[in-house]
Enzyme design. Structure first.
Site, PDB file in Angstrom:
ATOM      1  CE1 TYR A   5      -3.236  -3.037   0.256  1.00 55.01           C
ATOM      2  CE2 TYR A   5      -3.187  -2.618   2.717  1.00 55.01           C
ATOM      3  CZ  TYR A   5      -3.577  -3.531   1.551  1.00 55.01           C
ATOM      4  OH  TYR A   5      -4.264  -4.465   1.624  1.00 55.01           O
ATOM      5  CG  HIS A  28      -0.957  -9.104   0.318  1.00 51.50           C
ATOM      6  ND1 HIS A  28      -0.298  -7.698   0.252  1.00 51.50           N
ATOM      7  CD2 HIS A  28      -2.243  -8.915   0.055  1.00 51.50           C
ATOM      8  CE1 HIS A  28      -1.557  -6.717  -0.120  1.00 51.50           C
ATOM      9  NE2 HIS A  28      -2.417  -7.444  -0.387  1.00 51.50           N
TER      10      HIS A  28
END
Length: 332
Positions: A58, A143
């Site tokens: 992110y 992830h």
């Protein structure tokens, strides 16, 4: 405001029913100032949110840095923090440009390298701790291992298990935008939690086919992300997005039908979308991506909104939900 706390599987980790998703403060699609990010995190704390989720992905670490700046000033034992492994950040070979191709409005100072081997997992955790400025992470998710399933299962997962045994982590899980591979992790490993994004919402219940029943059976907690399917269930209209692309006309029509039923009961569609996942007993928390204090306040208000059982019944009568889809119990 006090939020319910739910334990993740057999782990010692408990999360609040509403979680703060920190992709937005990593400048997802558009910039957010440091002040706006701080205000969003502070608003989450003030509304009783005690679970914060981030990732190196992110904003090329920006989300972790901003989140850590605020969390370092809060009592460490009073909140739960998760981040993710699978992408290593390395300095870009040439300077210049931005990261918008990957969805983040930040300078392209680094590049991501997929890495689900044991060494990469350790390195990722260490680098996340450095960016966060904290001494521990409560939950580590694998992830998006969609194209790296075997390495994630054979190398990354065992390393996370070792870190959990060492006490470095309180819980481990997998975070994905699909339901099939997480179901394999639930069957074949001893994970504590699945972070399922976009696959258990009012518009998409793929998670119900196998993953959610299996998680309930195995005692694995589920955190649901993407309850608004990237925007369509927050503001249904032509041009709205579903899974971060323009929503097809038939999904826009379905979302408008959902909104029409909700309006009959004076319930915002956002409230129904946010509360819907809690109908399934495996769901421990709903994670909402927020980038401002106003969005945090809205999410907290939507979670508190009373939703009559008749609304869910009418959605089923109109075929907007299948007859066997579990629905939340009406409070009081």
């Amino acid at each position: 405001m006090s939020l319910a706390q739910n334990r993740l599987g057999h782990s010692p980790v408990q999360v609040t029913s509403l979680a703060f998703g920190a992709a937005g403060i990593g400048n997802l699609f558009t910039p957010v100032t440091d002040a706006e990010a701080e205000q969003a995190i502070t608003a989450a704390w003030d509304r009783g949110i005690r679970y914060f989720d981030t990732a190196p992905h992110y904003g090329l670490g920006l989300s972790e840095r901003r989140l850590g700046t605020v969390l370092r000033g809060l009592p460490r034992d009073e909140y739960v923090l998760s981040t993710k492994v699978g992408r290593i950040l390395e300095p870009a070979p040439t300077a210049g440009g931005d990261d918008l191709a990957n969805g983040f409005a930040v300078p392209a100072t680094h590049r991501r390298r997929w890495d689900f081997n044991a060494e990469g997992v350790r390195r990722s955790i260490e680098e996340s701790l450095n960016r966060l400025g904290l001494d521990r992470i409560d939950i580590a998710y694998l992830h998006d291992p969609d194209n790296h399933a075997e390495q994630a299962l054979d190398q990354a997962y065992p390393e996370l298990e070792r870190l959990r045994t060492e006490g470095v982590l309180g819980a481990i899980g997998v975070g994905m935008n699909q339901a099939e591979l997480p179901a394999r992790f639930v069957r074949d490993t001893d994970i504590d939690v699945v972070l399922l994004a976009g696959r258990y919402s009012l518009l998409d219940q793929h998670g119900l086919a196998e993953l959610l029943p299996l998680a309930e059976q195995r005692g694995v907690g589920v955190v649901i992300g993407g309850v608004f399917n990237s925007g369509l269930l927050a503001d249904p209209r032509p041009g709205a997005t579903f899974d971060y692309t323009a929503a097809p006309a038939e999904l826009v029509s379905r979302a408008l039908d959902l909104e029409g039923v909700c309006e009959k009961y004076d319930v915002p569609l956002r409230a129904a979308a946010l509360c819907f996942p809690f109908g399934h007993p495996a769901v421990a928390s709903v994670l909402v991506g927020t980038r401002s204090a106003a969005q945090v306040d809205d999410a907290a208000a939507m979670l508190r909104h009373r939703i009559p059982g008749a609304l869910w019944a009418e959605l089923k009568e109109h075929g907007l939900l299948a007859a066997d889809v579990p629905i939340p119990l009406e409070a009081g």
